[in-house]
Scaffold this motif. Sequence first.
Motif, PDB file in Angstrom:
ATOM      1  N   GLY A 177      -5.483 -10.592   5.831  1.00  0.00           N
ATOM      2  CA  GLY A 177      -5.042  -9.425   6.592  1.00  0.00           C
ATOM      3  C   GLY A 177      -4.189  -8.481   5.768  1.00  0.00           C
ATOM      4  N   ALA A 178      -3.363  -9.036   4.880  1.00  0.00           N
ATOM      5  CA  ALA A 178      -2.534  -8.195   4.022  1.00  0.00           C
ATOM      6  C   ALA A 178      -3.384  -7.358   3.073  1.00  0.00           C
ATOM      7  CB  ALA A 178      -1.561  -9.068   3.226  1.00  0.00           C
ATOM      8  N   ARG A 179      -4.458  -7.940   2.551  1.00  0.00           N
ATOM      9  CA  ARG A 179      -5.341  -7.181   1.651  1.00  0.00           C
ATOM     10  C   ARG A 179      -6.016  -6.027   2.389  1.00  0.00           C
ATOM     11  NH1 ARG A 179      -5.102  -7.367  -3.614  1.00  0.00           N
ATOM     12  NH2 ARG A 179      -7.340  -6.966  -3.730  1.00  0.00           N
ATOM     13  N   VAL A 180      -6.474  -6.290   3.592  1.00  0.00           N
ATOM     14  CA  VAL A 180      -7.134  -5.231   4.364  1.00  0.00           C
ATOM     15  C   VAL A 180      -6.144  -4.131   4.723  1.00  0.00           C
ATOM     16  CG1 VAL A 180      -8.389  -4.742   6.487  1.00  0.00           C
ATOM     17  CG2 VAL A 180      -8.851  -6.850   5.239  1.00  0.00           C
ATOM     18  N   LEU A 181      -4.942  -4.516   5.152  1.00  0.00           N
ATOM     19  CA  LEU A 181      -3.924  -3.524   5.515  1.00  0.00           C
ATOM     20  C   LEU A 181      -3.479  -2.715   4.301  1.00  0.00           C
ATOM     21  CD1 LEU A 181      -1.787  -5.651   7.979  1.00  0.00           C
ATOM     22  CD2 LEU A 181      -3.268  -3.736   8.568  1.00  0.00           C
ATOM     23  N   ARG A 182      -3.400  -3.350   3.155  1.00  0.00           N
ATOM     24  CA  ARG A 182      -3.041  -2.613   1.944  1.00  0.00           C
ATOM     25  C   ARG A 182      -4.073  -1.546   1.624  1.00  0.00           C
ATOM     26  NH1 ARG A 182      -5.121  -2.926  -3.050  1.00  0.00           N
ATOM     27  NH2 ARG A 182      -3.846  -2.143  -4.805  1.00  0.00           N
ATOM     28  N   ALA A 183      -5.349  -1.917   1.688  1.00  0.00           N
ATOM     29  CA  ALA A 183      -6.406  -0.946   1.393  1.00  0.00           C
ATOM     30  C   ALA A 183      -6.378   0.228   2.368  1.00  0.00           C
ATOM     31  CB  ALA A 183      -7.768  -1.636   1.434  1.00  0.00           C
ATOM     32  N   GLN A 184      -6.152  -0.061   3.649  1.00  0.00           N
ATOM     33  CA  GLN A 184      -6.108   1.013   4.630  1.00  0.00           C
ATOM     34  C   GLN A 184      -4.864   1.877   4.452  1.00  0.00           C
ATOM     35  OE1 GLN A 184      -8.630   1.564   6.502  1.00  0.00           O
ATOM     36  NE2 GLN A 184      -7.778   3.280   7.681  1.00  0.00           N
ATOM     37  N   THR A 185      -3.750   1.258   4.094  1.00  0.00           N
ATOM     38  CA  THR A 185      -2.524   2.031   3.871  1.00  0.00           C
ATOM     39  C   THR A 185      -2.664   2.940   2.665  1.00  0.00           C
ATOM     40  OG1 THR A 185      -1.239   0.213   4.809  1.00  0.00           O
ATOM     41  CG2 THR A 185      -0.035   1.858   3.557  1.00  0.00           C
ATOM     42  N   LEU A 186      -3.358   2.473   1.626  1.00  0.00           N
ATOM     43  CA  LEU A 186      -3.594   3.319   0.455  1.00  0.00           C
ATOM     44  C   LEU A 186      -4.367   4.583   0.816  1.00  0.00           C
ATOM     45  CD1 LEU A 186      -4.490   0.675  -2.297  1.00  0.00           C
ATOM     46  CD2 LEU A 186      -2.456   2.123  -2.207  1.00  0.00           C
TER      47      LEU A 186
ATOM     48  N   ARG B 229      12.393   9.821   7.016  1.00  0.00           N
ATOM     49  CA  ARG B 229      12.697   8.637   6.239  1.00  0.00           C
ATOM     50  C   ARG B 229      11.462   7.742   6.105  1.00  0.00           C
ATOM     51  NH1 ARG B 229      18.703   6.749   8.421  1.00  0.00           N
ATOM     52  NH2 ARG B 229      19.785   8.724   7.898  1.00  0.00           N
ATOM     53  N   THR B 230      11.499   6.894   5.101  1.00  0.00           N
ATOM     54  CA  THR B 230      10.342   6.051   4.826  1.00  0.00           C
ATOM     55  C   THR B 230      10.021   5.133   6.000  1.00  0.00           C
ATOM     56  OG1 THR B 230      10.838   6.088   2.459  1.00  0.00           O
ATOM     57  CG2 THR B 230       9.378   4.356   3.246  1.00  0.00           C
ATOM     58  N   TRP B 231      11.039   4.484   6.557  1.00  0.00           N
ATOM     59  CA  TRP B 231      10.791   3.567   7.673  1.00  0.00           C
ATOM     60  C   TRP B 231      10.247   4.306   8.882  1.00  0.00           C
ATOM     61  CZ3 TRP B 231      13.133   4.344  12.333  1.00  0.00           C
ATOM     62  CH2 TRP B 231      14.281   5.141  12.356  1.00  0.00           C
ATOM     63  N   ARG B 232      10.676   5.550   9.066  1.00  0.00           N
ATOM     64  CA  ARG B 232      10.167   6.357  10.186  1.00  0.00           C
ATOM     65  C   ARG B 232       8.699   6.715   9.970  1.00  0.00           C
ATOM     66  NH1 ARG B 232       8.284   9.027  13.631  1.00  0.00           N
ATOM     67  NH2 ARG B 232       9.268  10.455  15.107  1.00  0.00           N
ATOM     68  N   ILE B 233       8.313   7.014   8.743  1.00  0.00           N
ATOM     69  CA  ILE B 233       6.904   7.336   8.451  1.00  0.00           C
ATOM     70  C   ILE B 233       6.026   6.108   8.663  1.00  0.00           C
ATOM     71  CG2 ILE B 233       5.306   8.049   6.631  1.00  0.00           C
ATOM     72  CD1 ILE B 233       7.544   9.712   5.424  1.00  0.00           C
ATOM     73  N   VAL B 234       6.517   4.949   8.200  1.00  0.00           N
ATOM     74  CA  VAL B 234       5.724   3.722   8.334  1.00  0.00           C
ATOM     75  C   VAL B 234       5.545   3.349   9.800  1.00  0.00           C
ATOM     76  CG1 VAL B 234       5.683   1.264   7.836  1.00  0.00           C
ATOM     77  CG2 VAL B 234       6.346   2.875   6.057  1.00  0.00           C
ATOM     78  N   LEU B 235       6.623   3.387  10.573  1.00  0.00           N
ATOM     79  CA  LEU B 235       6.560   2.941  11.963  1.00  0.00           C
ATOM     80  C   LEU B 235       5.839   3.935  12.863  1.00  0.00           C
ATOM     81  CD1 LEU B 235      10.141   1.441  12.487  1.00  0.00           C
ATOM     82  CD2 LEU B 235       8.002   0.234  12.033  1.00  0.00           C
TER      83      LEU B 235
ATOM     84  N   GLY C 143       0.791  -1.218   0.000  1.00  0.00           N
ATOM     85  CA  GLY C 143       0.000   0.000   0.000  1.00  0.00           C
ATOM     86  C   GLY C 143       0.824   1.269   0.000  1.00  0.00           C
ATOM     87  N   PHE C 144       1.987   1.244   0.633  1.00  0.00           N
ATOM     88  CA  PHE C 144       2.796   2.461   0.748  1.00  0.00           C
ATOM     89  C   PHE C 144       3.683   2.677  -0.471  1.00  0.00           C
ATOM     90  CE2 PHE C 144       6.312   5.073   2.298  1.00  0.00           C
ATOM     91  CZ  PHE C 144       5.620   6.091   2.925  1.00  0.00           C
TER      92      PHE C 144
END
Length: 331
Positions: free
Chosen positions: A174-183, A200-206, A121-122
């Motif tokens: 769960g991956a499909r649901v998380l992808r949709a929410q991340t989008l 940084r990207t990892w900082r934004i994700v975490l 998603g990201f």
Amino acid sequence: MTTDTTLVEQIPDLETSGRPKRARQKNLLFLRNSKAITGLAILGFFAVLAIVGPWIAPYDPNQISPDLVQPPSGSHWLGTDHLGRDVLSQLVVGTRSVLVVGFVAGVAATFIGVVVGVTAGFVGGVGDETLSALANVFLVIPQLPLIIIIAGQLPTAGGLTVALVIAATGWAWGARVLRAQTLSLRRRDFIEAARANGERTWRIVLAEILPNLTAIIAAGFVGTVTFAVLSQITLSFIGILPLDTWNWGTVLFWAQNNLALQRGAWWWFVPAGLCIAGLGMALTLINFGIDEFVNPRLRSTGMHARSLRRRKIRPRVGFTPVVHEAQEDRA
């Protein structure tokens, strides 16, 4: 001039002194939720039983005695089976296998689902399409028949094999649901502000994305644990898994094969069924508590449920009552 300066200096102090208090109160909301407390208490009981079970079991679960199919008594609190083995010892020792399989499968499947779903998603683009196609492939794989085939081909397959198969095939939803929410999250203003600040990207994700996915991740974890526990018990009940390793399904297998219901030996199968129901209820209550903690509307209703009952206010369908603190204090 001195007075104005003093007032200006005092206003930020009042604000900053209130923020930690509000943060502490918000962190304690989950522990004040009656559903979450009840679920954690039941789960904690089973966890302690799983840890110390083999040491506190009154008998060896495989020990044969002349007391065949005896009802509960002082020497056997939950009676015995057709070989005179203690049913309580079988349940206590079998708790560890049930929890290990459930939580190993839950942690592994949740980890894979979070990594694949959030990354797809990201990142977007070709990476998103590739990971989405991979998730779609695993989404259509039937889990239980695959476990039965693998367990049938591997005579020594035990609970850990079941946990790994469930983890390998149970992460896709769960991956499909998380992808949709991340989008939906990656274009929000606070994400764009973090990018503009050079994060940084990892900082934004975490720090920005994962905290907003807590409820979905928790629900997926609880669902996977529940499915793994029921799968292991089902496979043991139908005799697919080795019967030399005790779990609650093994107890039900011997009870079914030796006509415990027809014999009236309720102590042989009822306690195992109650343990399964109790663990399922604990996981469900924890899931409800997490939902009420994350969702502000559910949190308001859940935290003020006692006040609503005292004033005989019943929530209507599609209607979330909100009790303000001032009204609660007057009540």
